[in-house]
Design an enzyme around this catalytic site. Sequence first.
Site, PDB file in Angstrom:
ATOM      1  N   TYR A  21      24.992  67.166 -49.384  1.00  0.00           N
ATOM      2  CA  TYR A  21      25.124  65.714 -49.174  1.00  0.00           C
ATOM      3  C   TYR A  21      26.576  65.365 -48.836  1.00  0.00           C
ATOM      4  O   TYR A  21      26.847  64.612 -47.891  1.00  0.00           O
ATOM      5  CB  TYR A  21      24.657  65.009 -50.452  1.00  0.00           C
ATOM      6  CG  TYR A  21      24.858  63.513 -50.507  1.00  0.00           C
ATOM      7  CD1 TYR A  21      23.982  62.647 -49.856  1.00  0.00           C
ATOM      8  CD2 TYR A  21      25.903  62.949 -51.247  1.00  0.00           C
ATOM      9  CE1 TYR A  21      24.148  61.267 -49.939  1.00  0.00           C
ATOM     10  CE2 TYR A  21      26.072  61.571 -51.333  1.00  0.00           C
ATOM     11  CZ  TYR A  21      25.196  60.740 -50.676  1.00  0.00           C
ATOM     12  OH  TYR A  21      25.373  59.370 -50.765  1.00  0.00           O
ATOM     13  N   LYS A  65      28.158  63.544 -45.488  1.00  0.00           N
ATOM     14  CA  LYS A  65      28.925  62.289 -45.545  1.00  0.00           C
ATOM     15  C   LYS A  65      30.341  62.505 -44.993  1.00  0.00           C
ATOM     16  O   LYS A  65      30.907  61.610 -44.365  1.00  0.00           O
ATOM     17  CB  LYS A  65      28.984  61.761 -46.985  1.00  0.00           C
ATOM     18  CG  LYS A  65      27.647  61.246 -47.511  1.00  0.00           C
ATOM     19  CD  LYS A  65      27.142  60.040 -46.730  1.00  0.00           C
ATOM     20  CE  LYS A  65      26.033  59.294 -47.473  1.00  0.00           C
ATOM     21  NZ  LYS A  65      25.410  58.229 -46.635  1.00  0.00           N
TER      22      LYS A  65
HETATM   23  N1  LIG Z   1      23.445  54.618 -54.785  1.00  0.00           N
HETATM   24  C1  LIG Z   1      24.641  55.191 -54.807  1.00  0.00           C
HETATM   25  O1  LIG Z   1      25.208  55.488 -55.875  1.00  0.00           O
HETATM   26  C2  LIG Z   1      25.362  55.496 -53.513  1.00  0.00           C
HETATM   27  C3  LIG Z   1      26.684  55.942 -53.600  1.00  0.00           C
HETATM   28  C4  LIG Z   1      27.374  56.235 -52.438  1.00  0.00           C
HETATM   29  C5  LIG Z   1      26.761  56.057 -51.214  1.00  0.00           C
HETATM   30  N2  LIG Z   1      25.467  55.633 -51.151  1.00  0.00           N
HETATM   31  C6  LIG Z   1      24.871  55.484 -49.835  1.00  0.00           C
HETATM   32  O2  LIG Z   1      24.391  54.163 -49.667  1.00  0.00           O
HETATM   33  C7  LIG Z   1      23.297  54.169 -48.746  1.00  0.00           C
HETATM   34  C8  LIG Z   1      22.127  53.394 -49.349  1.00  0.00           C
HETATM   35  O3  LIG Z   1      21.700  54.080 -50.509  1.00  0.00           O
HETATM   36  P1  LIG Z   1      20.816  53.453 -51.675  1.00  0.00           P
HETATM   37  O4  LIG Z   1      21.507  53.756 -52.943  1.00  0.00           O
HETATM   38  O5  LIG Z   1      20.455  52.026 -51.377  1.00  0.00           O
HETATM   39  O6  LIG Z   1      19.568  54.440 -51.635  1.00  0.00           O
HETATM   40  P2  LIG Z   1      18.123  54.378 -50.980  1.00  0.00           P
HETATM   41  O7  LIG Z   1      17.354  53.234 -51.520  1.00  0.00           O
HETATM   42  O8  LIG Z   1      17.558  55.736 -51.152  1.00  0.00           O
HETATM   43  O9  LIG Z   1      18.423  54.073 -49.449  1.00  0.00           O
HETATM   44  C9  LIG Z   1      18.337  54.994 -48.438  1.00  0.00           C
HETATM   45  C10 LIG Z   1      17.766  54.291 -47.212  1.00  0.00           C
HETATM   46  O10 LIG Z   1      17.754  55.207 -46.108  1.00  0.00           O
HETATM   47  C11 LIG Z   1      16.485  55.094 -45.485  1.00  0.00           C
HETATM   48  N3  LIG Z   1      16.167  56.286 -44.715  1.00  0.00           N
HETATM   49  C12 LIG Z   1      16.168  57.572 -45.145  1.00  0.00           C
HETATM   50  N4  LIG Z   1      15.825  58.392 -44.132  1.00  0.00           N
HETATM   51  C13 LIG Z   1      15.605  57.592 -43.044  1.00  0.00           C
HETATM   52  C14 LIG Z   1      15.228  57.832 -41.704  1.00  0.00           C
HETATM   53  N5  LIG Z   1      14.993  59.079 -41.258  1.00  0.00           N
HETATM   54  N6  LIG Z   1      15.111  56.788 -40.846  1.00  0.00           N
HETATM   55  C15 LIG Z   1      15.344  55.527 -41.273  1.00  0.00           C
HETATM   56  N7  LIG Z   1      15.696  55.223 -42.546  1.00  0.00           N
HETATM   57  C16 LIG Z   1      15.813  56.248 -43.408  1.00  0.00           C
HETATM   58  C17 LIG Z   1      15.529  54.885 -46.641  1.00  0.00           C
HETATM   59  O11 LIG Z   1      14.274  54.457 -46.161  1.00  0.00           O
HETATM   60  P3  LIG Z   1      12.886  54.848 -46.917  1.00  0.00           P
HETATM   61  O12 LIG Z   1      12.649  53.744 -47.904  1.00  0.00           O
HETATM   62  O13 LIG Z   1      11.885  54.854 -45.816  1.00  0.00           O
HETATM   63  O14 LIG Z   1      13.080  56.178 -47.569  1.00  0.00           O
HETATM   64  C18 LIG Z   1      16.313  53.820 -47.418  1.00  0.00           C
HETATM   65  O15 LIG Z   1      16.156  52.551 -46.831  1.00  0.00           O
HETATM   66  C19 LIG Z   1      23.005  55.645 -48.459  1.00  0.00           C
HETATM   67  O16 LIG Z   1      23.610  56.024 -47.239  1.00  0.00           O
HETATM   68  C20 LIG Z   1      23.667  56.371 -49.615  1.00  0.00           C
HETATM   69  O17 LIG Z   1      24.013  57.697 -49.270  1.00  0.00           O
HETATM   70  C21 LIG Z   1      24.758  55.325 -52.265  1.00  0.00           C
END
Ligand SMILES: NC(=O)c1ccc[n+]([C@@H]2O[C@H](COP(=O)([O-])OP(=O)(O)OC[C@H]3O[C@@H](n4cnc5c(N)ncnc54)[C@H](OP(=O)(O)O)[C@@H]3O)[C@@H](O)[C@H]2O)c1
Length: 244
Positions: A148, A152
């Site tokens: 991951y 990133k």
């Molecule tokens: N939560 C944290 O602690 C954290 C920390 C640092 C960075 N981030 C980053 O923040 C972003 C949002 O994360 P989140 O925490 O809100 O998690 P999340 O709910 O798992 O969000 C991930 C999103 O990506 C979408 N996705 C995955 N594969 C895809 C594809 N092939 N085509 C289109 N959409 C796709 C998912 O859609 P589906 O619903 O269809 O799966 C979901 O809407 C991510 O990039 C994550 O790496 C999160």
Amino acid sequence: MKTLLLVGATSDIGRAVALEYAGAGWRILLAARDPAAGRRTADDVATRTGAPVSLHALDVLDDDGLAAFVDGLPELPDTAVCVVGELGSQERAQTDPAHARTILRTNFEGPALLLGILAERFLARGSGTLVGVSSVAGDRGRGSNYVYGAAKAGFSAFLSGLRNRLAPAGIRVLTVKPGFVRTRMTEGMKLPPLLTAEPAEVGRAVYTAAEKGRGDVIYVRGLWRGVMTVISLIPEPLFKRLKL
Ligand SMILES: NC(=O)c1ccc[n+]([C@@H]2O[C@H](COP(=O)([O-])OP(=O)(O)OC[C@H]3O[C@@H](n4cnc5c(N)ncnc54)[C@H](OP(=O)(O)O)[C@@H]3O)[C@@H](O)[C@H]2O)c1
């Protein structure tokens, strides 16, 4: 009325970003790979803010469909925010190349190719802001999540290069490093409160940095910048002995 394209409509962070822009009077174009699941966010944002919201299907791993998706939107947005990502399982990725590839493609390839296409359209128009949600995990590879983290890191480097190329043309590129956020992705994890943001905090930070600020790379909680600077400075001979 300005228009936001939010890619990753089913994510908690994505929903918070859309709510922030909609509350500020923007029209919202939401993209989700599962439009039925994205509908919940679309209805929620429209009901809570009264903003015009439309929903569009997009799988960012469908390389051949990316340009058609952008050109099929009702209009070219003023700002595009991509929150797409997948944490996956580091342990599984170590022995399952297909899983590792999905993590690498979902966090790097798909978002980079999509923002690259949008960048060309913004360049042709002469305006626009691109926002990529990356991660502090990309600042240094760690044993516990380097697949991951590597994806990133690639995405952060891509955004940095894009910014460097597009700045003279007045196109902004913003990199967002949220740190820990309480979302579906981190459900069940024990997270340190001082380093953990709520989705709404990320939504506000993205809107403020993209639309009111001039920054290039933001850490949603400033403390993370210090933490990652220290982690980045640890010499490799020592770093490889730490359990991180
Ligand atoms: N939560 C944290 O602690 C954290 C920390 C640092 C960075 N981030 C980053 O923040 C972003 C949002 O994360 P989140 O925490 O809100 O998690 P999340 O709910 O798992 O969000 C991930 C999103 O990506 C979408 N996705 C995955 N594969 C895809 C594809 N092939 N085509 C289109 N959409 C796709 C998912 O859609 P589906 O619903 O269809 O799966 C979901 O809407 C991510 O990039 C994550 O790496 C999160």
